[in-house]
Design a protein around this motif. Structure first.
Motif, PDB file in Angstrom:
ATOM      1  N   ASP A  40       0.836  -1.215   0.000  1.00 14.56           N
ATOM      2  CA  ASP A  40       0.000   0.000   0.000  1.00 14.56           C
ATOM      3  C   ASP A  40       0.865   1.256   0.000  1.00 14.56           C
ATOM      4  O   ASP A  40       0.503   2.270  -0.611  1.00 14.56           O
ATOM      5  CB  ASP A  40      -0.915   0.003   1.228  1.00 14.56           C
ATOM      6  N   ALA A  41       1.991   1.172   0.678  1.00 15.59           N
ATOM      7  CA  ALA A  41       2.889   2.334   0.721  1.00 15.59           C
ATOM      8  C   ALA A  41       3.415   2.667  -0.667  1.00 15.59           C
ATOM      9  O   ALA A  41       3.460   3.839  -1.072  1.00 15.59           O
ATOM     10  CB  ALA A  41       4.056   2.058   1.670  1.00 15.59           C
ATOM     11  N   LEU A  42       3.829   1.635  -1.423  1.00 16.14           N
ATOM     12  CA  LEU A  42       4.341   1.876  -2.777  1.00 16.14           C
ATOM     13  C   LEU A  42       3.256   2.466  -3.675  1.00 16.14           C
ATOM     14  O   LEU A  42       3.521   3.391  -4.454  1.00 16.14           O
ATOM     15  CB  LEU A  42       4.880   0.574  -3.369  1.00 16.14           C
ATOM     16  N   GLU A  43       2.036   1.948  -3.542  1.00 14.39           N
ATOM     17  CA  GLU A  43       0.932   2.489  -4.338  1.00 14.39           C
ATOM     18  C   GLU A  43       0.679   3.951  -3.972  1.00 14.39           C
ATOM     19  O   GLU A  43       0.454   4.803  -4.846  1.00 14.39           O
ATOM     20  CB  GLU A  43      -0.335   1.669  -4.092  1.00 14.39           C
ATOM     21  N   HIS A  48       0.520   9.702  -4.822  1.00 12.45           N
ATOM     22  CA  HIS A  48       0.594  11.039  -4.210  1.00 12.45           C
ATOM     23  C   HIS A  48       1.904  11.768  -4.496  1.00 12.45           C
ATOM     24  O   HIS A  48       1.990  12.981  -4.278  1.00 12.45           O
ATOM     25  CB  HIS A  48       0.405  10.924  -2.692  1.00 12.45           C
ATOM     26  N   LYS A  49       2.935  11.012  -4.921  1.00 10.61           N
ATOM     27  CA  LYS A  49       4.257  11.611  -5.170  1.00 10.61           C
ATOM     28  C   LYS A  49       4.699  12.483  -3.990  1.00 10.61           C
ATOM     29  O   LYS A  49       4.895  13.696  -4.120  1.00 10.61           O
ATOM     30  CB  LYS A  49       4.250  12.426  -6.464  1.00 10.61           C
ATOM     31  N   PRO A  50       4.908  11.861  -2.825  1.00  7.76           N
ATOM     32  CA  PRO A  50       5.262  12.624  -1.625  1.00  7.76           C
ATOM     33  C   PRO A  50       6.714  13.105  -1.662  1.00  7.76           C
ATOM     34  O   PRO A  50       7.526  12.646  -2.464  1.00  7.76           O
ATOM     35  CB  PRO A  50       5.058  11.594  -0.506  1.00  7.76           C
ATOM     36  N   ASP A  51       7.019  14.014  -0.747  1.00 10.86           N
ATOM     37  CA  ASP A  51       8.403  14.478  -0.577  1.00 10.86           C
ATOM     38  C   ASP A  51       9.117  13.652   0.489  1.00 10.86           C
ATOM     39  O   ASP A  51      10.328  13.460   0.423  1.00 10.86           O
ATOM     40  CB  ASP A  51       8.404  15.961  -0.181  1.00 10.86           C
TER      41      ASP A  51
END
Length: 538
Positions: A40-43, A48-51
């Motif tokens: 789920d984290a990879l998805e 979301h393309k987080p920083d």
């Protein structure tokens, strides 16, 4: 738009704790997603393309390392903070190589996480040029001030470009932008050992930890302070009120304890803090530096993971002792005689002497370890031995022993370094010594019919006859005369088998002028007269 953050942990309570631990709005950050598995984290990262991603190192689906690897492939600029409740040395090391910004152990401390996020935010803003003109001016000014303050270490403490007698608190404040005040001046050295120096990310990670510990704990108790990082050594100058001396010691002990927590990440991490002498005048600051360095060096005999106080530096040095003079003579003699066992024995005796009932100081051990290599190189070059070492051989050696944490480790490394180099030297010398012998053997094989003497061959080879004779016997197992005789007899045997030349002609062709002497010599060497040998083997 603020920075996006994803929180990933299979424990929902941990996620809630992290989410409520930080004032995200004041950090100019927002939580984009909270997930409970690596998959789920990879998805979420791709969506979301987080920083920033704050993730446990072990989760269902994908573990932390695999998550980091895949996320970096998809989004190279994403930054990671690893959290873990266990010691995972290999995981931690790999994560640091991947560029993970911090590795925090559970239970998570608010101040530690807050400090890490603040650093990442400042770097993000500077990297993306999203600073206001006022902020840019502030950062530029601070960078200029930092460079000036760093000059205090390079110009005064480490390089000694200014005469200490001319050194005043006012001069340092004016020239290097300090705010020192009358009180106590003290140098402290923090030494980190046991970390693989070949991995630059290790050094960067630990430097951040040292700066974090120093800035968050000690500055508030000082009029002014500064830290300079040189490899795995950190030099700090402290200026504080005399009545705060006990507090400074207590806080430095807290810094030591904090740094030792990093052995959850670096299995062999060793930390030593050397406390320099407390001086009342700036011009005596070098005394404090010398005492702090000597205190850190004492870890070689007193052990690491502790805070060592400065001690009075004795005027006597092991280099002036009878034991060192004897060592110098023994190792020089062994080297000159190409006695490998003698060289190693001399190092072993030196170690035993220095670590005996009255052990030498850590400083003396370091100096003697360096002296071992200097004597080795000097003696080898003095004797014109074929010493093959790289341009940075001594520099690499010194840097390596400076980052060792015990006398046993240092002497073992010195022994191995000299032993390996000396073995290569001996092999090359044997090869070089063999060249004139090989030349002589080839010359004999090609000219055995000519008048040949030891003197004539020695002259051609460039050696005196006595030395060349010894060298020839050592290499071939026979004397020069025996080898010449063997070559001539073998040639005569071939001619007797393969040609119709008469005995007199063969005698002359193999270098003998006396027919009777040749026959007598041939019979003695083969057990057969020349004619009998021909009848039997032709």
């Amino acid at each position: 738009m603020g920075m996006k953050v994803i929180i990933a942990d299979d424990e929902e309570k941990i996620c809630q704790l992290i989410a409520h631990l930080i004032d995200w709005e004041s950090m100019d950050m927002e939580i984009a997603a909270v997930v409970h598995s690596g998959t789920d984290a990879l998805e979420a990262i791709c969506r979301h393309k987080p920083d920033i991603v704050i993730t446990d190192i072990r989760m269902p689906g994908l573990d932390g390392l695999e998550l980091i690897r895949r996320a970096k492939e998809a989004l190279p600029q994403v930054e990671f903070i690893i959290i873990s409740g266990y010691r995972h040395f290999e995981y931690a090391q790999t994560a640091i190589r991947f560029g993970v910004k911090d590795y925090l152990l559970k239970p998570i401390k608010k101040a530690e996480l807050n400090s890490t996020l603040k650093r990442m935010h400042d770097a993000y803003m500077e990297r993306n040029e999203r600073l206001t003109q006022e902020e840019l001016f502030r950062i530029t000014l601070q960078n200029d001030i930092d460079r000036l303050r760093a000059g205090f270490f390079s110009d005064i403490l480490l390089q000694k470009r200014i005469d200490t007698q001319e050194l005043t608190m006012e001069l340092v404040n004016e020239r290097y932008h300090y705010q020192f005040a009358p009180g106590c001046f003290q140098i402290v050295v923090i030494k980190i050992d046991g970390v693989d120096a070949k991995i630059p990310m290790n050094q960067e990670f630990l430097r951040e930890k040292v700066l974090e510990a120093f800035n968050s704990r000690i500055r508030e108790y000082c009029y002014d302070s500064e830290i300079c990082l040189e490899g795995y050594s950190c030099y700090a100058v402290l200026n504080y009120r005399e009545e705060d001396g006990k507090t400074i010691r207590r806080v430095m002990k807290q810094i030591l304890d904090f740094l030792l927590l990093q052995n959850d990440i670096f299995e062999r991490l060793r930390v030593t803090i050397g406390m320099g002498s407390i001086e009342q005048e700036m011009r005596r600051i070098h005394r404090s530096l010398k005492a702090a360095v000597r205190a850190v060096e004492e870890r070689l005999v007193k052990g690491t993971n502790r805070m060592l106080e400065c001690e009075a530096v004795s005027g006597a040095s092991f280099a002036d002792s009878e034991a060192f003079l004897k060592f110098n003579q023994n190792i020089s003699t062994a080297l000159t005689n190409l006695d490998e066992a003698g060289v190693l024995s001399a190092i072993d005796v030196l170690k035993e002497t220095m670590l005996s009932a009255c052990p030498a100081s850590g400083h003396d051990i370091l100096q003697m370890a360096k002296e071992i290599v200097h004597i080795y190189i000097f003696t080898a070059r003095q004797n014109r031995f074929p010493l093959e070492i790289g341009e940075t051989f001594v520099e690499d050696y010194v840097r390596t022993i400076d980052n060792m944490s015990s006398a046993d480790e240092i002497f073992a490394y010195a022994r191995a370094t000299v032993g390996d180099s000396f073995e290569r030297l001996l092999q090359k010398k044997r090869t070089e010594d063999n060249k004139p012998v090989r030349f002589a053997k080839q010359y004999i094989r090609e000219n055995y019919g000519m008048p040949i003497t030891l003197e004539s061959i020695s002259e051609l080879a460039g050696f005196n006859p006595t030395y060349f004779s010894t060298m020839f016997k050592k290499e071939t197992g026979m004397t020069f005369t025996e080898y010449l005789l063997q070559t001539r007899i073998e040639a005569a045997k071939d001619m007797l088998k393969d040609t119709n030349l008469n005995i007199s002609a063969i005698c002359e062709r193999v270098g003998y002028s006396d027919h009777k002497y040749f026959s007598k010599t041939f019979t003695r060497e083969t057990g057969l007269k020349p004619n009998q040998y021909r009848k039997l083997y032709s």
